[in-house]
Design a protein around this motif. Structure first.
Motif, short mmCIF file in Angstrom:
data_model
loop_
_atom_site.label_atom_id
_atom_site.label_comp_id
_atom_site.label_asym_id
_atom_site.label_seq_id
_atom_site.Cartn_x
_atom_site.Cartn_y
_atom_site.Cartn_z
N THR B 139 0.93 -1.33 -0.09
CA THR B 139 0.11 -0.09 0.12
C THR B 139 0.99 1.21 0.16
OG1 THR B 139 -1.67 -1.24 1.44
CG2 THR B 139 -2.09 1.23 1.17
N PHE B 140 1.92 1.40 0.91
CA PHE B 140 2.79 2.61 0.90
C PHE B 140 3.91 2.52 0.25
CE2 PHE B 140 0.25 2.26 5.03
CZ PHE B 140 -0.41 3.32 4.88
N PHE B 141 4.48 1.46 -0.06
CA PHE B 141 5.79 1.46 -0.53
C PHE B 141 5.91 0.69 -1.70
CE2 PHE B 141 6.31 1.93 3.68
CZ PHE B 141 7.04 3.06 3.86
N GLN B 142 5.10 1.00 -3.06
CA GLN B 142 5.22 0.21 -4.02
C GLN B 142 6.14 0.87 -5.27
OE1 GLN B 142 2.14 -0.58 -7.62
NE2 GLN B 142 1.61 -1.99 -5.82
N LEU B 143 7.17 0.09 -5.04
CA LEU B 143 8.58 0.96 -5.77
C LEU B 143 8.40 1.09 -7.15
CD1 LEU B 143 11.27 -1.43 -4.13
CD2 LEU B 143 10.61 1.06 -3.57
N ALA B 320 -0.13 13.95 -5.86
CA ALA B 320 0.09 12.52 -5.39
C ALA B 320 -1.58 12.07 -4.95
CB ALA B 320 0.71 12.56 -4.18
N ARG B 321 -2.40 12.78 -4.93
CA ARG B 321 -3.77 12.22 -4.37
C ARG B 321 -4.44 11.75 -5.69
NH1 ARG B 321 -7.49 15.64 -0.86
NH2 ARG B 321 -7.48 16.84 -2.72
N ILE B 322 -4.14 12.55 -6.59
CA ILE B 322 -4.82 12.20 -8.14
C ILE B 322 -4.01 10.92 -8.44
CG2 ILE B 322 -4.80 12.56 -10.61
CD1 ILE B 322 -4.45 15.80 -9.61
N ILE B 323 -2.63 10.66 -8.40
CA ILE B 323 -2.11 9.36 -8.70
C ILE B 323 -2.62 8.32 -7.92
CG2 ILE B 323 0.08 8.04 -8.83
CD1 ILE B 323 1.34 10.78 -9.50
N ALA B 324 -2.89 8.62 -6.56
CA ALA B 324 -3.45 7.60 -5.56
C ALA B 324 -4.80 7.12 -5.98
CB ALA B 324 -3.31 8.13 -4.23
N SER B 325 -5.63 8.06 -6.47
CA SER B 325 -7.03 7.48 -6.64
C SER B 325 -6.86 6.88 -7.94
CB SER B 325 -7.95 8.72 -6.57
OG SER B 325 -7.58 9.73 -7.35
N ASN B 326 -5.91 7.15 -8.92
CA ASN B 326 -6.09 6.56 -10.08
C ASN B 326 -5.49 5.05 -9.97
OD1 ASN B 326 -6.94 8.45 -11.72
ND2 ASN B 326 -5.02 9.14 -12.35
N ASP B 327 -4.44 4.69 -9.27
CA ASP B 327 -3.91 3.61 -9.21
C ASP B 327 -4.49 2.76 -7.78
OD1 ASP B 327 -1.35 3.52 -10.87
OD2 ASP B 327 -2.14 5.35 -10.65
N PHE B 328 -5.31 3.39 -7.09
CA PHE B 328 -5.59 2.81 -5.71
C PHE B 328 -4.56 2.40 -4.91
CE2 PHE B 328 -8.75 0.47 -3.23
CZ PHE B 328 -9.91 1.42 -3.30
N ASN B 329 -3.44 3.22 -4.69
CA ASN B 329 -2.44 2.96 -3.94
C ASN B 329 -1.66 4.19 -3.47
OD1 ASN B 329 0.78 2.42 -3.60
ND2 ASN B 329 -0.22 0.46 -3.84
N LEU B 330 -1.27 4.12 -2.34
CA LEU B 330 -0.90 5.50 -1.58
C LEU B 330 0.74 5.64 -1.69
CD1 LEU B 330 -2.77 5.68 1.75
CD2 LEU B 330 -3.22 6.93 -0.48
N SER B 331 1.48 4.94 -2.70
CA SER B 331 2.94 5.10 -2.62
C SER B 331 3.43 6.33 -3.09
CB SER B 331 3.35 4.02 -3.66
OG SER B 331 3.06 2.72 -3.12
N ALA B 332 2.54 7.16 -4.14
CA ALA B 332 2.91 8.42 -4.45
C ALA B 332 2.87 9.40 -3.20
CB ALA B 332 2.11 8.84 -5.53
N VAL B 333 1.79 9.27 -2.56
CA VAL B 333 1.82 10.24 -1.10
C VAL B 333 2.88 9.80 -0.24
CG1 VAL B 333 0.41 10.86 0.61
CG2 VAL B 333 -0.60 10.09 -1.43
N THR B 334 3.44 8.73 -0.04
CA THR B 334 4.67 8.28 0.73
C THR B 334 5.81 8.89 0.07
OG1 THR B 334 3.81 6.13 0.92
CG2 THR B 334 6.20 6.53 1.40
N THR B 335 5.98 9.15 -1.37
CA THR B 335 7.02 9.97 -1.88
C THR B 335 6.84 11.45 -1.35
OG1 THR B 335 6.51 8.74 -3.93
CG2 THR B 335 8.22 10.67 -4.16
N VAL B 336 5.70 12.18 -1.43
CA VAL B 336 5.44 13.65 -0.95
C VAL B 336 5.94 13.60 0.64
CG1 VAL B 336 3.95 15.18 -0.74
CG2 VAL B 336 3.59 13.73 -2.53
#
Lengths: 247, 365
Positions: B139-143, B320-336
């Motif tokens: 969920t948080f760290f999809q490389l 990051a939120r846009i990416i997160a809702s597209n991919d259903f995964n929070l890893s981009a928010v982790t980047t932020v």
């Protein structure tokens, strides 16, 4: 009419009346010493003369001009009357040279170069030209106080007020400051000192005033005050000074 | 000799404990820790196998981590050795030697305990990470996703940096103006003082997200030419400046008031005016003292730049939120989150250093 006339001045801090109608007269080129127990109003009187404190009654005249009360240009007054404090109050974020040139350049609008030249001349005179670029906390207390005097002299005041300027100094540093005052006195600088240095007052002062209860309790030439004080209070004060080994 | 305050002389005679039990306990703890690590790493290996992941470097890493707690054998053995020395010295009646050895034994046993505690926390984190078939990790760290979105996030983060930079500079200046206005002396300045006080009271109590909302949405709605044509980023800068100007003003005020009145007296007695005294004597000294709290406000504002997404600025968080809702995964928010941590840590260290320097100067006198 004296050069400086303090006439029935009253100063209150809230309900506490520190000066209760004090009068004092200083001639030009005279050195007047104010002595007396702590809290008798010596410092307050000096601060009033410089306009740092407002007075509630009486008036102060300098060279015939009224310098107390509303409408007085305090900035102009302070150009003519310098004051040196017990705790030096140098500006800690400025070098010695900047401390001295600040007022001449900003208040008198003297060009920077000229102000620095004058400051260096003053520093040479007090033997601290090698400390021009030092900061105050790198100097000894005696050196700081001499710089504070030079800072006041840079404005070429008509009158110099000195508020217990040796009280915060270690004993071995007192003489370097007093020697400077001695020279100034010889050159005819008009000075009013609040001081606990009785020996110095005796030697240099033209007039000694014993302040007590917010007024000048007794005044006269130093020989008279120190050898033959008339009032009971003055005698008591001098006795305690002698007991403490300070006279 | 006259009777006075002199105490009777007595010998100090506390008998030290040898610390053998404590040292033995620490050795036992290391053994337990090794067992626990072995079990956790076994679970990790199972999870990896279940996901068809197989790599030599991963196996080497697992073995290395499993063996790591054995390093604690060294301090605990030292503790044990010193404890035995202490016991022997006690037997011979050498109190001083016993005290020295016992102190050493205790120190090393505590050392073991401290590192063991940290290791336990590490093991718990690993368990959390692999729980539910690596759900947390995924969920948080999809490389893969982090790598794919990194460029976009970084570009959007630049918006945060720009907003932060301008709002920072402006609020520093604006805060000083407010602080000076608040401290103006005399009756004529009373209305100014009142306004400045009201301003700081109001903006200290308003949540910055509301100010951003009101300014970002409200001002363009008013139709006033200046605001209508302002880019959203500029409105965000304005909102943050208004809020943080109040914070900065409070810090400035504390700094200005901390300068001893004798500095005022000295400057005024030389003929300097009120303004000149403020400018050349008081403000330079005050600012030096308040650099650490000002920087703290800076950092606070930096974090609040993430709030500008409420008015639709595409900053790093919004992206990051846009990416997160597209991919259903929070890893981009982790980047932020990591980006914010990365730019903030050097600043907090700088604050620490400045505070330390200040303290050193105080100690010197």
């Amino acid at each position: 009419m004296g050069f400086l006339e303090v006439i029935n001045v009253v100063k209150r801090f809230g309900a506490n009346e520190v000066l209760r109608g004090i009068s004092l007269s200083v001639e030009e080129h005279q050195v007047v010493c104010l002595i007396g127990p702590s809290g008798c109003g010596k410092s307050t009187l000096l601060r009033c003369i410089n306009g740092l404190e407002e007075i509630q009654g009486g008036e102060i005249r300098l060279h015939g001009d009224r310098i107390s009360g509303p409408g007085v240009d305090l900035n102009a007054l302070r150009r003519e009357v310098g004051i040196v404090f017990q705790s030096f109050n140098l500006f800690p974020h400025m070098t010695v040279l900047q401390n001295i040139t600040l007022a001449p350049t900003r208040v008198l609008r003297m060009p920077e170069g000229e102000a620095q030249e004058k400051a260096m001349a003053l520093l040479r005179r007090i033997g601290l030209e090698h400390k021009a670029q030092a900061y105050p906390d790198q100097l000894s207390g005696g050196q700081q106080q001499r710089v504070a005097i030079a800072r006041a002299l840079a404005m070429e005041p008509m009158l110099l007020l000195l508020d217990e300027i040796t009280s915060a100094l270690d004993p071995e540093l007192v003489s370097e400051v007093l020697n400077l005052l001695r020279e100034l006195a010889e050159e005819g600088m008009t000075m009013v000192l609040a001081t606990h240095e009785m020996g110095f007052a005796r030697e240099v002062a033209h007039k000694v005033c014993f302040l007590y209860g917010g007024v000048v309790h007794e005044e006269g030439p130093p020989e008279e005050i120190f050898k033959d004080p008339r009032s009971e209070r003055t005698q008591q004060f001098l006795r305690s000074i002698i007991e403490a080994g300070r006279l | 000799m006259r009777p006075g305050f002199r105490k009777e002389t007595r010998r100090l005679s506390n008998i030290p404990r040898d610390g053998l039990g404590f040292a033995g306990g620490s050795l036992l703890l290391v053994a337990l820790l090794f067992g626990a690590t072995l079990w956790v790493m076994g679970r990790v290996k199972q999870t990896m196998a279940a996901n068809g992941f197989q790599a030599l470097w991963a196996d080497v890493l697992l073995v290395g981590v499993t063996l790591a707690p054995l390093a604690l054998l060294w301090p605990s053995a030292r503790s044990l050795g010193q404890a035995r020395l202490a016991r022997r010295a006690l037997g011979q009646g050498d109190l001083i030697a016993a005290r020295v050895a016992s102190a050493e034994a205790h120190t090393w046993a505590w050392f073991t305990l401290g590192y063991a505690g940290a290791w336990v926390i590490f093991l718990l984190l690993v368990l959390f990470f692999i729980a539910n078939n690596v759900a947390v990790g995924r969920t948080f760290f999809q490389l893969e996703l982090i790598a794919d979105s990194f460029g976009m996030i970084l570009r959007a983060f630049w918006v945060n940096v720009v907003i932060f930079f301008f709002a920072g500079l402006l609020s520093l200046a604006w805060g000083l103006v407010i602080a000076v206005a608040k401290l103006l002396p005399g009756r004529p300045a009373q209305p100014i003082r009142f306004l400045a006080t009201f301003y700081t009271d109001a903006f200290l109590s308003l949540p910055s997200i509301i100010v951003i909302y009101l300014v970002g949405f409200g001002l363009p709605l008013t139709g006033i030419g200046l605001f209508r044509n302002m880019p959203l980023e500029a409105l965000a800068v304005l909102a943050l400046t208004l809020t943080y100007g109040a914070y900065m003003a409070e810090v400035y005020r504390a700094g200005l008031e901390s300068i001893h009145p004798s500095q005022w007296a000295a400057a005024r007695s030389l003929g300097l005016s009120y303004g000149q005294t403020l400018r050349f004597v008081i403000i330079p000294q005050a600012v030096r003292r308040i650099v650490p709290p000002l920087l703290n406000n800076f950092i606070g504002m930096q974090k609040d730049t993430a709030l500008v997404n409420v008015v639709g600025v595409i900053d790093a968080f919004n992206q990051a939120r846009i990416i997160a809702s597209n991919d259903f995964n929070l890893s981009a928010v982790t980047t932020v989150a990591i980006l914010f941590i990365l730019i903030t840590i050097p600043q907090t260290r700088l604050v620490d250093q400045l505070v330390e320097r200040d303290r050193a100067r105080m100690r010197r006198g």
